[in-house]
Design an enzyme around this catalytic site. Sequence first.
Site, PDB file in Angstrom:
ATOM      1  N   ARG A  16       8.284   3.963  -4.720  1.00  0.00           N
ATOM      2  CA  ARG A  16       8.388   2.892  -3.575  1.00  0.00           C
ATOM      3  C   ARG A  16       7.357   1.890  -3.657  1.00  0.00           C
ATOM      4  NH1 ARG A  16       7.831   5.494   2.264  1.00  0.00           N
ATOM      5  NH2 ARG A  16       5.588   5.392   1.655  1.00  0.00           N
ATOM      6  N   ARG A  32      -7.718 -20.358  -1.161  1.00  0.00           N
ATOM      7  CA  ARG A  32      -6.888 -20.059  -0.298  1.00  0.00           C
ATOM      8  C   ARG A  32      -5.877 -21.056  -0.306  1.00  0.00           C
ATOM      9  NH1 ARG A  32      -5.079 -21.481   4.749  1.00  0.00           N
ATOM     10  NH2 ARG A  32      -4.058 -19.752   5.980  1.00  0.00           N
ATOM     11  N   TYR A  76       0.662  -1.326   0.026  1.00  0.00           N
ATOM     12  CA  TYR A  76      -0.193  -0.033   0.097  1.00  0.00           C
ATOM     13  C   TYR A  76       0.766   1.246   0.096  1.00  0.00           C
ATOM     14  CZ  TYR A  76       0.834   1.014   4.988  1.00  0.00           C
ATOM     15  OH  TYR A  76       1.495   1.416   6.132  1.00  0.00           O
ATOM     16  N   LYS A  98       6.417  -1.868   1.863  1.00  0.00           N
ATOM     17  CA  LYS A  98       5.321  -1.367   2.681  1.00  0.00           C
ATOM     18  C   LYS A  98       3.929  -2.315   2.436  1.00  0.00           C
ATOM     19  CE  LYS A  98       3.259   3.093   3.397  1.00  0.00           C
ATOM     20  NZ  LYS A  98       3.426   3.256   4.577  1.00  0.00           N
ATOM     21  N   HIS A 130      -1.203 -21.462   0.201  1.00  0.00           N
ATOM     22  CA  HIS A 130      -0.329 -20.287   0.518  1.00  0.00           C
ATOM     23  C   HIS A 130       0.751 -19.833  -0.554  1.00  0.00           C
ATOM     24  CE1 HIS A 130      -1.328 -21.561   4.489  1.00  0.00           C
ATOM     25  NE2 HIS A 130      -0.371 -20.670   5.105  1.00  0.00           N
ATOM     26  N   GLU A 172      11.829   2.649  14.298  1.00  0.00           N
ATOM     27  CA  GLU A 172      11.063   3.554  13.932  1.00  0.00           C
ATOM     28  C   GLU A 172       9.861   3.721  14.509  1.00  0.00           C
ATOM     29  OE1 GLU A 172       9.859   2.949   9.779  1.00  0.00           O
ATOM     30  OE2 GLU A 172       9.586   0.707  10.175  1.00  0.00           O
ATOM     31  N   LEU A 229      10.993   1.502   7.257  1.00  0.00           N
ATOM     32  CA  LEU A 229      10.507   1.721   5.876  1.00  0.00           C
ATOM     33  C   LEU A 229      11.344   3.227   5.539  1.00  0.00           C
ATOM     34  CD1 LEU A 229       8.002   1.539   3.849  1.00  0.00           C
ATOM     35  CD2 LEU A 229       7.003   3.310   4.864  1.00  0.00           C
TER      36      LEU A 229
END
Length: 287
Positions: A52, A100, A33, A147, A102, A180, A205
């Site tokens: 990014r 579903r 995101y 991210k 993995h 962070e 990040l």
Amino acid sequence: MTRIAYVNGRYLPHRRAAVHVEDRGYQFADGVYEVIAVDHGRLVDAGPHLERLARSLNELSIARPMTDAALRHVLGEVVRRNRVRRGILYLQITRGVAPRSHAFPDGAKPALVVTARSLPPADPAAAEKGCAVITVPDIRWKRCDIKTVSLLPNVLAKQQAKDAGAFEALQVDADGFVTEGSAANAWIITEAGVLVTRPADHAILDGVTRRSVMALAARAGIAVEERPFTVAEAKGASEAFLTGTTAMVMPVVRIDGTPVGGGKPGPFSLRLLADYTEWAAGGAGTP
Ligand code: PDD
């Protein structure tokens, strides 16, 4: 006014915007995101955010749902359709919808969701007062440079801060160095007036705001050192602050109850806050 969200090719009323129950973002946090500030109706630092995003997708081998030009068009449309002058744009890309299992599914199409909302102008009094932070062990994985929407440790850290009456939680690695915040990068200023922040390794990040503030500091003739710092060094620093798309430049005045810099935001933090605010309001591009 009806809020509009973009979901996989369609602009929908926000209350009807939904993704499939087998979206891999929902089941595996298998997605990435970006959060981009909107100022004067424009995206702040769109270029670095999209770079990014491309990097995060690449690191996870998630295909791009569309070209950058098409994506920029969608982002602009979501801002426009929601009439956001000042606020926040959120975009999320997951590996897509599949039964579903993995391992990466064959043939799943990446799913793109974009939302935007207006926010009231930042309250200058809040930044001038500064904020309190707590410290917590960093329990995240070893690729915090990506991210991803996998944010549970960040959620827990932020809630711990909230429960303690603090604004943020500084996460601390196994060697006692600050990584962070839960949603912001961490900085200190030494007695000698040197700005210190952790290098953009895999433990943090690489914040877009972090980079802009670095450039603004260079422009203001402030020395910047990228190196890890401990909680003790932060508590004894002459100033500390956080940077991020939502935090902007937020002075830190208490760490675990210990006043930093006399418990008041210092001149470097306030100068960088003013410079950043002016620059973000002024338009596109890095400083
Ligand atoms: N978070 N570190 C973490 C863990 C973050 O989640 C963020 C931003 C930052 C600052 O990055 P930037 O300057 O590019 O916003 C650092 C966003 C705002 C969020 O998750 O809401």
